[in-house]
Design a protein around this motif. Structure first.
Motif, mmCIF file in Angstrom:
data_model
loop_
_atom_site.group_PDB
_atom_site.id
_atom_site.type_symbol
_atom_site.label_atom_id
_atom_site.label_comp_id
_atom_site.label_asym_id
_atom_site.label_seq_id
_atom_site.Cartn_x
_atom_site.Cartn_y
_atom_site.Cartn_z
ATOM 1 N N LEU A 272 0.851 -1.191 0.000
ATOM 2 C CA LEU A 272 0.000 0.000 0.000
ATOM 3 C C LEU A 272 0.885 1.238 0.000
ATOM 4 O O LEU A 272 1.751 1.392 0.866
ATOM 5 C CB LEU A 272 -0.904 -0.003 1.241
ATOM 6 C CG LEU A 272 -1.637 1.299 1.571
ATOM 7 C CD1 LEU A 272 -2.628 1.645 0.468
ATOM 8 C CD2 LEU A 272 -2.343 1.193 2.914
ATOM 9 N N PHE A 273 0.663 2.110 -0.966
ATOM 10 C CA PHE A 273 1.386 3.389 -1.050
ATOM 11 C C PHE A 273 0.447 4.503 -0.604
ATOM 12 O O PHE A 273 -0.655 4.656 -1.137
ATOM 13 C CB PHE A 273 1.866 3.623 -2.481
ATOM 14 C CG PHE A 273 2.459 4.991 -2.703
ATOM 15 C CD1 PHE A 273 3.529 5.437 -1.944
ATOM 16 C CD2 PHE A 273 1.944 5.843 -3.675
ATOM 17 C CE1 PHE A 273 4.073 6.690 -2.147
ATOM 18 C CE2 PHE A 273 2.486 7.097 -3.885
ATOM 19 C CZ PHE A 273 3.550 7.514 -3.119
ATOM 20 N N GLY B 172 14.594 13.815 1.404
ATOM 21 C CA GLY B 172 15.319 12.547 1.374
ATOM 22 C C GLY B 172 14.532 11.394 0.798
ATOM 23 O O GLY B 172 15.090 10.329 0.529
ATOM 24 N N ILE B 173 13.229 11.575 0.610
ATOM 25 C CA ILE B 173 12.402 10.515 0.014
ATOM 26 C C ILE B 173 12.147 10.889 -1.442
ATOM 27 O O ILE B 173 11.303 11.726 -1.750
ATOM 28 C CB ILE B 173 11.070 10.353 0.779
ATOM 29 C CG1 ILE B 173 11.347 9.933 2.218
ATOM 30 C CG2 ILE B 173 10.187 9.324 0.087
ATOM 31 C CD1 ILE B 173 10.108 9.703 3.035
ATOM 32 N N TYR C 58 14.395 6.147 -3.714
ATOM 33 C CA TYR C 58 14.183 5.576 -2.376
ATOM 34 C C TYR C 58 12.862 4.822 -2.306
ATOM 35 O O TYR C 58 12.778 3.741 -1.713
ATOM 36 C CB TYR C 58 14.218 6.701 -1.345
ATOM 37 C CG TYR C 58 13.944 6.249 0.072
ATOM 38 C CD1 TYR C 58 14.920 5.617 0.822
ATOM 39 C CD2 TYR C 58 12.695 6.461 0.659
ATOM 40 C CE1 TYR C 58 14.674 5.201 2.116
ATOM 41 C CE2 TYR C 58 12.441 6.057 1.956
ATOM 42 C CZ TYR C 58 13.438 5.421 2.680
ATOM 43 O OH TYR C 58 13.186 5.000 3.961
ATOM 44 N N ILE C 59 11.812 5.382 -2.922
ATOM 45 C CA ILE C 59 10.495 4.743 -2.872
ATOM 46 C C ILE C 59 10.496 3.395 -3.584
ATOM 47 O O ILE C 59 9.813 2.453 -3.160
ATOM 48 C CB ILE C 59 9.435 5.693 -3.481
ATOM 49 C CG1 ILE C 59 9.219 6.898 -2.564
ATOM 50 C CG2 ILE C 59 8.120 4.971 -3.705
ATOM 51 C CD1 ILE C 59 8.237 7.904 -3.115
ATOM 52 N N LEU D 224 9.827 6.505 7.795
ATOM 53 C CA LEU D 224 9.254 7.524 6.905
ATOM 54 C C LEU D 224 8.893 6.968 5.541
ATOM 55 O O LEU D 224 8.373 7.721 4.698
ATOM 56 C CB LEU D 224 10.235 8.691 6.737
ATOM 57 C CG LEU D 224 10.530 9.499 8.006
ATOM 58 C CD1 LEU D 224 11.567 10.562 7.724
ATOM 59 C CD2 LEU D 224 9.254 10.129 8.563
ATOM 60 N N CYS D 225 9.132 5.686 5.300
ATOM 61 C CA CYS D 225 8.790 5.097 4.008
ATOM 62 C C CYS D 225 7.273 5.043 3.860
ATOM 63 O O CYS D 225 6.575 4.514 4.732
ATOM 64 C CB CYS D 225 9.384 3.700 3.887
ATOM 65 S SG CYS D 225 8.988 2.876 2.324
ATOM 66 N N PRO D 226 6.719 5.560 2.750
ATOM 67 C CA PRO D 226 5.259 5.589 2.582
ATOM 68 C C PRO D 226 4.673 4.328 1.951
ATOM 69 O O PRO D 226 3.512 4.323 1.561
ATOM 70 C CB PRO D 226 5.064 6.801 1.670
ATOM 71 C CG PRO D 226 6.288 6.818 0.817
ATOM 72 C CD PRO D 226 7.413 6.303 1.668
#
Length: 390
Positions: A179-180, A200-201, A205-206, A218-220
């Motif tokens: 899920l994003f 930074g994201i 990174y994602i 903090l990763c979405p």
């Protein structure tokens, strides 16, 4: 008369009145006074300023949430293989802040409108009198079918048989779906806008990150199995009968420091059901709904009915931002100074009503005078007492 008015105006502008102070040398009263004052001071500093941040003004955010699911499921039922993608297992598919992911289902294929016997155990009958139309939730035809000893109904036939829920769930692979979450917020009072895609994201990174409360907070992008685990539920249990989970995006920010320190914090909560529940006989277990796929076959309208068991996800955004403001600061200080008067009130009560020498202290605190009247023959401002006049 003119002199009186002049003197009154002069006194008003050029004289200052101050209350009379009495210094009481009493250890008990002094200790009580200082303890109360220290308590008030601790309350002002500790509670008002440090804990409640009474020197700051506050604001809540307005924002929006977008979601996107990824993952493919596979089922094989009676030799019939099927692949399920996002368009098949997410309801609705628009990426709302509230949606359902299908994890289990009961399918009834080839239904068409007609007359057929009800399932055994629901509307049993021994004669047509037991099947009077309108007496049950289904539309009865008034006929009792001898072969099944159940009432005949006018419905989509064959009727759905949902007595047995598949266990383990049909789409156990949903545990690995991702899920994003994309969330943006604005604090109107401070004119600050933030997104959960913080500094930074980036796209690189994602593509490789996966949320972890310690390693990647903090990763979405979230794995469904991890969300369910962090909410306190077992995935197989909730996937079998369905449930509801809340994903809370918390924006608690202090704008007295750099705006880049304002970052979201994710928490997960079970919104429906108890993860420790062991009573299998309780009513209305889980979460489910039905939907149908309609089609035409030989000019006859038919449908495939799905009873969907799924996990409902609610993305909940809560926010509170603070920033220094002189007005609440002065208000907090003023109210604190006013509370210091509590010490005076308590000590006066002890002096005047509780201590053994209360009569002595009362005479020292209050000064009593005789009433007086003004001599009409005297100069303005001179007076004489009623006693001396007699």
């Amino acid at each position: 008369m003119k002199n009186q008015i002049t003197n009154a105006i002069s006194d008003f502008f050029f004289e200052y009145e101050t209350p009379r102070q009495v210094l009481v040398r009493n250890r008990r009263v002094g200790v009580v006074c200082r303890i109360i004052q220290l308590g008030v001071l601790a309350y002002i500093i500790g509670w008002v300023f440090i804990y409640e941040k009474g020197y700051q003004s506050t604001d809540v955010a307005v924002g929006s949430v977008f979601t996107k699911m990824k993952g493919v499921g596979y089922t094989s039922v009676n030799g019939s293989e099927r692949v399920w993608d996002v368009a098949d297992y997410v309801f609705p598919s628009q990426g709302d802040a509230s949606f359902v992911v299908m994890t289990n289902y009961i399918i009834t294929e080839g239904q068409k409108m007609g007359k057929c016997p009800e399932l055994h155990g629901k509307h049993n009958c021994s004669s047509n009198a037991d099947c009077e139309g309108g007496s049950f939730k289904r539309q009865m035809t008034g006929e009792c079918v001898n072969e099944t000893k159940t009432c005949q109904v006018l419905a989509w036939c064959p009727v759905e048989d949902d007595l047995v829920i598949p266990d383990p769930p049909m789409l156990m692979s949903a545990e690995n779906y991702t899920l994003f979450i994309k969330n943006s917020v604005t604090f109107p009072l401070f004119g600050v806008s933030r997104s959960n895609l913080v500094e930074g994201i980036d796209a690189g990174y994602i593509r490789k990150c996966l949320y972890h409360p310690e390693n990647a907070p903090l990763c979405p992008i979230f794995r469904l199995g991890d969300i369910v685990k962090l909410s306190g539920f077992n995935f197989e249990t909730i996937a079998t009968v369905g449930g509801a989970i809340g994903v809370v995006v918390d924006w608690t920010c202090n704008f007295d420091v750099a705006v880049t320190h304002c970052k979201p914090k994710y928490t997960f909560h079970g919104l429906y059901g108890n993860p420790a529940e062991t009573d299998k006989a309780r009513a209305s277990v889980g979460y489910n709904f039905r939907y149908a796929q309609h089609y035409m076959e030989d000019s006859i309208p038919k449908r495939t009915l799905f009873k969907v068991f799924g996990i409902r996800f609610d993305i909940i955004v809560q926010s509170l931002a603070r920033k220094f403001d002189i007005i609440p600061t002065l208000t907090a200080i003023g109210s604190g100074v006013g509370i210091f008067g509590v010490a005076t009130v308590v000590c006066d009560l002890m002096l005047l009503y509780l201590l053994p020498k209360r009569a002595f202290y009362k005479n020292m605190k209050f000064k009593y005078t005789d009433t007086y009247v003004q001599d009409p023959d005297s100069e303005a401002g001179s007076t004489e007492t009623e006693v001396s006049k007699k």
